[in-house]
Design an enzyme around this catalytic site. Structure first.
Site, short mmCIF file in Angstrom:
data_model
loop_
_atom_site.label_atom_id
_atom_site.label_comp_id
_atom_site.label_asym_id
_atom_site.label_seq_id
_atom_site.Cartn_x
_atom_site.Cartn_y
_atom_site.Cartn_z
N GLY A 169 0.89 -1.10 0.29
CA GLY A 169 -0.37 0.06 0.12
C GLY A 169 0.51 1.31 -0.35
O GLY A 169 1.83 1.19 -1.19
N GLY A 170 0.31 1.63 1.03
CA GLY A 170 0.81 3.16 1.22
C GLY A 170 2.91 3.03 1.25
O GLY A 170 3.44 3.96 0.88
N GLY A 404 17.88 9.60 -34.63
CA GLY A 404 17.50 10.31 -33.69
C GLY A 404 18.49 9.98 -32.39
O GLY A 404 18.64 10.55 -31.54
N ALA A 405 18.80 9.25 -31.83
CA ALA A 405 19.97 8.34 -31.25
C ALA A 405 20.40 9.12 -30.57
O ALA A 405 21.45 9.16 -29.96
CB ALA A 405 20.24 7.20 -31.20
C1 HXC Z 1 -2.81 -3.31 10.60
C2 HXC Z 1 -1.27 -4.89 10.61
C3 HXC Z 1 -0.68 -4.34 8.77
C4 HXC Z 1 -1.44 -3.74 8.35
C5 HXC Z 1 0.43 -6.13 9.42
N1 HXC Z 1 -0.17 -5.78 10.49
N2 HXC Z 1 -0.29 -5.57 8.29
N3 HXC Z 1 -1.63 -4.36 10.93
N4 HXC Z 1 -2.40 -2.36 9.49
N5 HXC Z 1 -2.01 -2.58 7.46
C6 HXC Z 1 0.04 -7.28 11.62
C7 HXC Z 1 -0.83 -8.04 10.63
O1 HXC Z 1 -2.10 -8.05 11.15
C8 HXC Z 1 -0.24 -9.68 12.47
O2 HXC Z 1 -0.77 -8.78 13.49
C9 HXC Z 1 1.04 -8.22 12.74
O3 HXC Z 1 0.49 -7.05 12.13
C10 HXC Z 1 2.29 -9.01 11.35
O4 HXC Z 1 1.50 -9.33 10.02
P1 HXC Z 1 1.45 -10.61 9.17
O5 HXC Z 1 0.50 -10.17 8.05
O6 HXC Z 1 1.60 -11.75 10.68
O7 HXC Z 1 3.10 -11.24 9.15
P2 HXC Z 1 3.08 -12.02 7.23
O8 HXC Z 1 2.53 -12.58 6.88
O9 HXC Z 1 4.87 -11.55 7.41
O10 HXC Z 1 2.49 -10.45 6.46
C11 HXC Z 1 2.83 -8.66 6.59
C12 HXC Z 1 1.61 -8.32 5.03
C13 HXC Z 1 0.27 -8.59 5.88
C14 HXC Z 1 2.83 -9.09 4.02
C15 HXC Z 1 2.23 -6.72 5.18
O11 HXC Z 1 -0.12 -8.36 6.52
C16 HXC Z 1 -0.29 -7.84 5.03
O12 HXC Z 1 -1.13 -8.63 3.19
N6 HXC Z 1 -1.29 -7.48 5.97
C17 HXC Z 1 -2.10 -5.94 4.88
C18 HXC Z 1 -1.49 -5.80 3.66
C19 HXC Z 1 -2.01 -4.18 3.51
O13 HXC Z 1 -2.89 -4.84 1.86
N7 HXC Z 1 -1.84 -3.30 3.41
C20 HXC Z 1 -2.67 -2.10 2.50
C21 HXC Z 1 -3.07 -0.64 3.60
S1 HXC Z 1 -3.79 -0.18 2.66
P3 HXC Z 1 -0.58 -9.86 14.65
O14 HXC Z 1 -1.18 -8.81 15.65
O15 HXC Z 1 -1.45 -11.02 14.66
O16 HXC Z 1 0.94 -10.52 14.51
C22 HXC Z 1 -2.93 1.21 2.05
C23 HXC Z 1 -2.73 2.44 0.94
C24 HXC Z 1 -1.79 3.32 1.22
O17 HXC Z 1 -1.53 1.01 2.74
C25 HXC Z 1 -3.33 4.22 -0.23
C26 HXC Z 1 -1.70 5.64 0.20
C27 HXC Z 1 -1.59 5.61 -1.38
#
Ligand code: HXC
Length: 514
Positions: A169-170, A404-405
């Site tokens: 994401g961000g 051109g290059a």
């Molecule tokens: C809150 C989060 C989180 C998030 C991870 N965690 N991402 N908590 N917000 N975005 C937490 C998990 O719940 C977990 O907590 C701990 O972090 C570790 O994550 P895991 O999933 O166990 O680790 P891993 O298997 O290594 O996977 C990592 C990951 C996955 C690939 C990053 O967590 C994931 O897919 N997260 C969401 C990614 C996502 O879609 N983000 C986009 C957000 S939107 P616990 O307590 O269970 O250990 C965004 C939009 C911005 O960013 C736009 C701007 C233009």
């Protein structure tokens, strides 16, 4: 008083542990370091000054009130790298997956502001799952604040992003706004939406690695500029990179004490270019022979390998090198190599790094795909970047500079200060075969032996145009030099140009084709 000091120390000790010993251990098991360990490797010993170590979030959604950690998943502050000041932040995956919160945003923005005001580079160590889902739109808006500062700092201070975990994401958009993105081979990933979301939306089944692994972003997407074997090496790359850059765009990069004789001739260069014009050779051999020994630091080494971009040194001074690479796709110019070159040229210009260009390209790649995906628009970026750049620019035509290059690759008419050519240079409007088919089509159609006649015309065309002398005669090339003397020539030229002053007309900003 003693009680207060004890309390402060306890809180600080807690902050040092991020999400706790168990989660730090999990990081280690995944082959990753903890955020503080990373900062310890990056910064000079005892130079780190932390800010905001005790800040916590005040959100309560989805049980967040039970998960408050001092620092809130990011460590921010100042330090030194090889004695030079830098601003840093390191996301801490042990705290809620390093997820980006309002408090994280406040802390990072504060560091960005101070870095910009102080004119010092900023380095982000990223290890975050993106916007903290529990904070909803607040964490989204918080990204906007960081993006704004990324853009305001762009071209003013160097911004470097090191990706050290699964970043989504961000957490990938902010790095994409910075100047350099470094990834580690096994442990860093970058994607907007993860494999699970992709499966739901498009039905595609893809692994983390195939979606946004280091190889993908260094070879295919071009999002990353450098790949490191491990975290330690990634942090070493940051240090090396900074050594070629100034603290900000008002300064020059710091020179090293010269360590390679400035008048060193490279005899090997006189025989490097093969007689057969279609035979490849490695342009890196030219670069390595000309610049200070072992000083080439390639940027984007695995992306669009038909072009070479990187920093090097001449007599200790930092120089940007842009070159065609005949050893890969004959050094042809295409969409990706144009993007690679244009971006690098602009980085050099922003940070007062003179640009030396080595030319050997048969031209822009013809073809439906290239035309349809916009080789005109992308190729125009190279022209734009060279014309816009006001730093000292020197070009060396090594072999082919066709069509051109030739003009696009730092030609003299595009405000290049000095244009050199080797005697092996071939400067022509187009390749011999194509030219002859256009110029002599009718004669060839009616000839008794068209093949023999075509060859005669081709030989004649080559004799006439495949050399640097016509261009030198009309002043497009300043000097035809022996290949072996390229190094002393460049050093002397850059010495003269060191005080060059050139300005573009005042404007809000140019409209570079993007
Ligand atoms: C809150 C989060 C989180 C998030 C991870 N965690 N991402 N908590 N917000 N975005 C937490 C998990 O719940 C977990 O907590 C701990 O972090 C570790 O994550 P895991 O999933 O166990 O680790 P891993 O298997 O290594 O996977 C990592 C990951 C996955 C690939 C990053 O967590 C994931 O897919 N997260 C969401 C990614 C996502 O879609 N983000 C986009 C957000 S939107 P616990 O307590 O269970 O250990 C965004 C939009 C911005 O960013 C736009 C701007 C233009």
């Amino acid at each position: 008083m003693d009680d207060q000091i004890t309390k402060l120390r306890e809180m600080r000790d807690q902050a040092l542990m991020g999400g706790g010993a168990e989660r730090i251990e999990q990081q280690h098991e995944r082959g990753k370091l903890a955020a503080r360990e990373r900062l310890g490797l990056l910064l000079d010993k005892d130079s780190f000054q932390e800010l905001g170590a005790l800040a916590t979030h005040h959100a309560s959604e989805f049980g967040l009130d039970q998960q408050r950690y001092p620092g809130d998943g990011v460590i921010t502050g100042f330090g030194k790298i090889n004695g030079r000041r830098v601003a840093v932040y390191a996301q801490d995956f042990t705290v809620l997956g390093g997820s980006f919160s309002e408090v994280q945003s406040h802390k990072i923005c504060r560091i960005q502001d101070l870095a910009l005001e102080s004119g010092i580079p900023i380095i982000g160590l990223h290890d975050s799952g993106g916007a903290r889902i529990q904070e909803g739109v607040r964490s989204l808006a918080a990204y906007g604040e960081v993006f704004t500062r990324n853009v305001m700092a762009s071209g003013v201070i160097p911004q470097i992003s090191v990706m050290l975990g699964p970043c989504a994401g961000g957490s990938v958009y902010s790095p994409a706004l910075t100047d350099f993105v470094i990834m580690t081979r096994q442990t860093s990933f970058m994607f907007l939406t993860g494999p699970e979301v992709i499966k739901t939306v498009t039905g595609e089944d893809v692994s983390f690695r195939d979606l946004g692994g280091t190889l993908v972003h260094n070879t295919k997407s071009g999002v990353a500029h450098l790949a490191a074997e491990n975290e330690n090496q990634a942090l070493e790359l940051v240090k090396l990179l900074l050594s070629y850059l100034p603290q900000n765009g008002t300064e020059d990069p710091p020179p090293l004490a010269p360590y390679d004789p400035p008048n060193r001739m490279s005899e090997v260069l006189n025989t490097l270019v093969p007689e057969n014009e279609d035979e490849p050779y490695d342009m890196k051999e030219v670069i390595n022979a000309v610049f200070d020994e072992n000083s080439l630091f390639e940027i984007h080494p695995y992306y669009a390998r038909n072009a070479i971009t990187g920093f090097a040194r001449l007599d200790g001074y930092s120089v940007g090198v842009v070159a065609n690479q005949p050893a890969f796709l004959a050094g042809v110019m295409d969409i990706d190599s144009s993007d690679k070159m244009a971006r690098f040229i602009r980085i050099c210009n922003a940070f007062n790094v003179p640009i030396v260009t080595f030319v050997d390209t048969p031209g822009f790649l013809p073809g439906l795909e290239q035309e349809h995906y916009g080789v005109i628009r992308h190729g125009a970026k190279v022209i734009y970047a060279y014309c816009e750049a006001t730093v000292p620019k020197i070009s060396v035509v090594v072999r082919k500079a066709i069509g051109g290059a030739y003009i696009a690759m730092s030609s003299k008419q595009m405000r290049t200060d000095l244009a050199f050519a080797w005697p092996t240079a071939q400067i022509a409007v187009m390749g011999a075969e194509g030219a002859i088919r256009i110029l002599h089509r009718r004669e060839l159609q009616t000839a008794a032996d068209p093949e023999q006649l075509e060859q005669k015309f081709i030989d004649e065309y080559r004799r006439k145009f495949y050399n640097p002398y016509v261009a030198a005669d009309v002043g497009q090339i300043d000097e035809i030099i022996e290949p072996r003397e390229t190094r002393p020539r460049l050093i002397r030229a850059l010495e003269v140009l060191r005080t060059k002053v050139q300005q573009n007309p005042p404007k809000k900003h140019g409209l570079m084709p993007v």
